[in-house]
Motif scaffolding. Structure first.
Motif, PDB file in Angstrom:
ATOM      1  N   ARG A   1     -43.502  12.019  29.197  1.00 39.52           N
ATOM      2  CA  ARG A   1     -42.082  11.793  29.453  1.00 39.52           C
ATOM      3  C   ARG A   1     -41.826  10.864  30.641  1.00 39.52           C
ATOM      4  NH1 ARG A   1     -38.444  16.876  28.550  1.00 39.52           N
ATOM      5  NH2 ARG A   1     -37.274  15.467  29.839  1.00 39.52           N
ATOM      6  N   PRO A   2     -42.298   9.628  30.558  1.00 35.27           N
ATOM      7  CA  PRO A   2     -42.049   8.686  31.659  1.00 35.27           C
ATOM      8  C   PRO A   2     -40.593   8.238  31.690  1.00 35.27           C
ATOM      9  CG  PRO A   2     -43.065   7.544  29.839  1.00 35.27           C
ATOM     10  CD  PRO A   2     -43.038   9.004  29.467  1.00 35.27           C
ATOM     11  N   ASN A   3     -40.164   7.768  32.835  1.00 31.73           N
ATOM     12  CA  ASN A   3     -38.809   7.244  32.975  1.00 31.73           C
ATOM     13  C   ASN A   3     -38.810   5.799  32.495  1.00 31.73           C
ATOM     14  OD1 ASN A   3     -36.283   6.379  33.760  1.00 31.73           O
ATOM     15  ND2 ASN A   3     -36.307   7.579  35.652  1.00 31.73           N
ATOM     16  N   LEU A   4     -38.332   5.572  31.292  1.00 31.43           N
ATOM     17  CA  LEU A   4     -38.392   4.250  30.674  1.00 31.43           C
ATOM     18  C   LEU A   4     -37.550   3.215  31.404  1.00 31.43           C
ATOM     19  CD1 LEU A   4     -38.194   5.241  26.904  1.00 31.43           C
ATOM     20  CD2 LEU A   4     -40.211   4.809  28.294  1.00 31.43           C
ATOM     21  N   LEU A   5     -36.364   3.598  31.817  1.00 28.64           N
ATOM     22  CA  LEU A   5     -35.468   2.650  32.467  1.00 28.64           C
ATOM     23  C   LEU A   5     -36.095   2.108  33.748  1.00 28.64           C
ATOM     24  CD1 LEU A   5     -32.736   1.237  32.549  1.00 28.64           C
ATOM     25  CD2 LEU A   5     -31.856   3.210  33.800  1.00 28.64           C
ATOM     26  N   VAL A   6     -36.639   2.999  34.555  1.00 32.81           N
ATOM     27  CA  VAL A   6     -37.256   2.559  35.805  1.00 32.81           C
ATOM     28  C   VAL A   6     -38.470   1.678  35.520  1.00 32.81           C
ATOM     29  CG1 VAL A   6     -38.482   3.361  37.863  1.00 32.81           C
ATOM     30  CG2 VAL A   6     -36.424   4.531  37.111  1.00 32.81           C
ATOM     31  N   GLY A   7     -39.270   2.037  34.534  1.00 30.80           N
ATOM     32  CA  GLY A   7     -40.453   1.255  34.201  1.00 30.80           C
ATOM     33  C   GLY A   7     -40.121  -0.140  33.711  1.00 30.80           C
ATOM     34  N   PHE A   8     -39.170  -0.234  32.800  1.00 29.28           N
ATOM     35  CA  PHE A   8     -38.787  -1.549  32.278  1.00 29.28           C
ATOM     36  C   PHE A   8     -38.135  -2.406  33.366  1.00 29.28           C
ATOM     37  CE2 PHE A   8     -39.327   0.340  28.071  1.00 29.28           C
ATOM     38  CZ  PHE A   8     -39.918  -0.707  27.398  1.00 29.28           C
ATOM     39  N   LEU A   9     -37.257  -1.814  34.160  1.00 30.04           N
ATOM     40  CA  LEU A   9     -36.613  -2.582  35.233  1.00 30.04           C
ATOM     41  C   LEU A   9     -37.627  -3.041  36.277  1.00 30.04           C
ATOM     42  CD1 LEU A   9     -33.252  -0.670  35.795  1.00 30.04           C
ATOM     43  CD2 LEU A   9     -33.610  -2.881  34.689  1.00 30.04           C
ATOM     44  N   ALA A  10     -38.589  -2.184  36.602  1.00 29.89           N
ATOM     45  CA  ALA A  10     -39.611  -2.563  37.578  1.00 29.89           C
ATOM     46  C   ALA A  10     -40.490  -3.691  37.032  1.00 29.89           C
ATOM     47  CB  ALA A  10     -40.466  -1.351  37.948  1.00 29.89           C
ATOM     48  N   GLY A  11     -40.894  -3.578  35.789  1.00 26.36           N
ATOM     49  CA  GLY A  11     -41.723  -4.623  35.196  1.00 26.36           C
ATOM     50  C   GLY A  11     -41.012  -5.958  35.145  1.00 26.36           C
ATOM     51  N   LEU A  12     -39.768  -5.949  34.710  1.00 26.76           N
ATOM     52  CA  LEU A  12     -39.002  -7.189  34.639  1.00 26.76           C
ATOM     53  C   LEU A  12     -38.643  -7.708  36.033  1.00 26.76           C
ATOM     54  CD1 LEU A  12     -36.709  -6.416  31.594  1.00 26.76           C
ATOM     55  CD2 LEU A  12     -38.723  -7.890  31.675  1.00 26.76           C
ATOM     56  N   GLY A  13     -38.427  -6.785  36.969  1.00 29.14           N
ATOM     57  CA  GLY A  13     -38.124  -7.197  38.343  1.00 29.14           C
ATOM     58  C   GLY A  13     -39.303  -7.888  39.006  1.00 29.14           C
ATOM     59  N   VAL A  14     -40.496  -7.350  38.808  1.00 37.41           N
ATOM     60  CA  VAL A  14     -41.698  -7.985  39.371  1.00 37.41           C
ATOM     61  C   VAL A  14     -41.885  -9.369  38.761  1.00 37.41           C
ATOM     62  CG1 VAL A  14     -44.219  -7.846  39.408  1.00 37.41           C
ATOM     63  CG2 VAL A  14     -42.856  -5.847  39.996  1.00 37.41           C
ATOM     64  N   LEU A  15     -41.706  -9.462  37.467  1.00 43.27           N
ATOM     65  CA  LEU A  15     -41.866 -10.748  36.783  1.00 43.27           C
ATOM     66  C   LEU A  15     -40.831 -11.765  37.275  1.00 43.27           C
ATOM     67  CD1 LEU A  15     -43.509 -12.117  34.539  1.00 43.27           C
ATOM     68  CD2 LEU A  15     -41.757 -11.387  32.951  1.00 43.27           C
ATOM     69  N   ALA A  16     -39.584 -11.357  37.370  1.00 38.94           N
ATOM     70  CA  ALA A  16     -38.528 -12.261  37.834  1.00 38.94           C
ATOM     71  C   ALA A  16     -38.741 -12.642  39.296  1.00 38.94           C
ATOM     72  CB  ALA A  16     -37.162 -11.607  37.654  1.00 38.94           C
ATOM     73  N   GLY A  17     -39.132 -11.689  40.117  1.00 41.80           N
ATOM     74  CA  GLY A  17     -39.381 -11.990  41.526  1.00 41.80           C
ATOM     75  C   GLY A  17     -40.490 -13.007  41.699  1.00 41.80           C
ATOM     76  N   ALA A  18     -41.574 -12.839  40.965  1.00 40.06           N
ATOM     77  CA  ALA A  18     -42.687 -13.782  41.058  1.00 40.06           C
ATOM     78  C   ALA A  18     -42.267 -15.163  40.567  1.00 40.06           C
ATOM     79  CB  ALA A  18     -43.870 -13.272  40.244  1.00 40.06           C
ATOM     80  N   PHE A  19     -41.545 -15.215  39.476  1.00 43.16           N
ATOM     81  CA  PHE A  19     -41.130 -16.516  38.918  1.00 43.16           C
ATOM     82  C   PHE A  19     -40.209 -17.259  39.876  1.00 43.16           C
ATOM     83  CE2 PHE A  19     -38.049 -19.067  36.559  1.00 43.16           C
ATOM     84  CZ  PHE A  19     -38.911 -19.971  35.956  1.00 43.16           C
ATOM     85  N   PHE A  20     -39.194 -16.582  40.370  1.00 47.01           N
ATOM     86  CA  PHE A  20     -38.222 -17.271  41.205  1.00 47.01           C
ATOM     87  C   PHE A  20     -38.774 -17.569  42.601  1.00 47.01           C
ATOM     88  CE2 PHE A  20     -35.359 -15.432  37.987  1.00 47.01           C
ATOM     89  CZ  PHE A  20     -34.855 -16.625  37.511  1.00 47.01           C
ATOM     90  N   MET A  21     -39.715 -16.762  43.090  1.00 48.31           N
ATOM     91  CA  MET A  21     -40.351 -17.072  44.361  1.00 48.31           C
ATOM     92  C   MET A  21     -41.180 -18.356  44.227  1.00 48.31           C
ATOM     93  SD  MET A  21     -43.172 -15.002  46.592  1.00 48.31           S
ATOM     94  CE  MET A  21     -44.419 -15.346  45.378  1.00 48.31           C
ATOM     95  N   LEU A  22     -41.940 -18.457  43.132  1.00 52.85           N
ATOM     96  CA  LEU A  22     -42.741 -19.661  42.921  1.00 52.85           C
ATOM     97  C   LEU A  22     -41.858 -20.881  42.671  1.00 52.85           C
ATOM     98  CD1 LEU A  22     -45.657 -18.254  40.755  1.00 52.85           C
ATOM     99  CD2 LEU A  22     -45.732 -18.980  43.141  1.00 52.85           C
ATOM    100  N   ALA A  23     -40.740 -20.691  41.976  1.00 51.58           N
ATOM    101  CA  ALA A  23     -39.827 -21.811  41.736  1.00 51.58           C
ATOM    102  C   ALA A  23     -39.217 -22.300  43.037  1.00 51.58           C
ATOM    103  CB  ALA A  23     -38.727 -21.389  40.759  1.00 51.58           C
ATOM    104  N   ARG A  24     -38.895 -21.381  43.915  1.00 50.17           N
ATOM    105  CA  ARG A  24     -38.319 -21.769  45.208  1.00 50.17           C
ATOM    106  C   ARG A  24     -39.348 -22.502  46.049  1.00 50.17           C
ATOM    107  NH1 ARG A  24     -34.149 -20.245  48.960  1.00 50.17           N
ATOM    108  NH2 ARG A  24     -34.981 -20.333  51.072  1.00 50.17           N
ATOM    109  N   ARG A  25     -40.589 -22.021  46.046  1.00 47.13           N
ATOM    110  CA  ARG A  25     -41.638 -22.709  46.806  1.00 47.13           C
ATOM    111  C   ARG A  25     -41.867 -24.123  46.277  1.00 47.13           C
ATOM    112  NH1 ARG A  25     -46.575 -18.638  48.300  1.00 47.13           N
ATOM    113  NH2 ARG A  25     -45.364 -17.344  49.727  1.00 47.13           N
TER     114      ARG A  25
END
Length: 80
Positions: A50-74
């Protein structure tokens, strides 16, 4: 079973190569799709726990978006 893997490879390899060649938002979009599919498969396996799906999906997408936009800014700052 092998037939399905070959079919996925025939479809997936050109899409992956096109995303890598085009880069930018195309590659990011492909990464989002693969992340969501991977997380869905993972959460299907661990459903008895019974994992918390919302937190897992948001965390996964957040890490991906953070990495992408950090590299784009650099890349944008390095291009000055």
């Amino acid at each position: 079973m092998l037939r399905y893997r070959v079919l996925v490879a025939i479809i997936g390899i050109p899409i992956g190569l096109a995303a890598v060649i085009l880069g930018g938002y195309y590659l990011f979009g492909l990464a989002v799709v693969l992340t969501v599919l991977g997380l869905h498969e993972y959460y299907t396996v661990v459903r008895p726990y019974r994992p918390n799906l919302l937190v897992g999906f948001l965390a996964g997408l957040g890490v991906l978006a953070g990495a992408f936009f950090m590299l784009a800014r650099r890349a944008q700052c390095a291009g000055r």
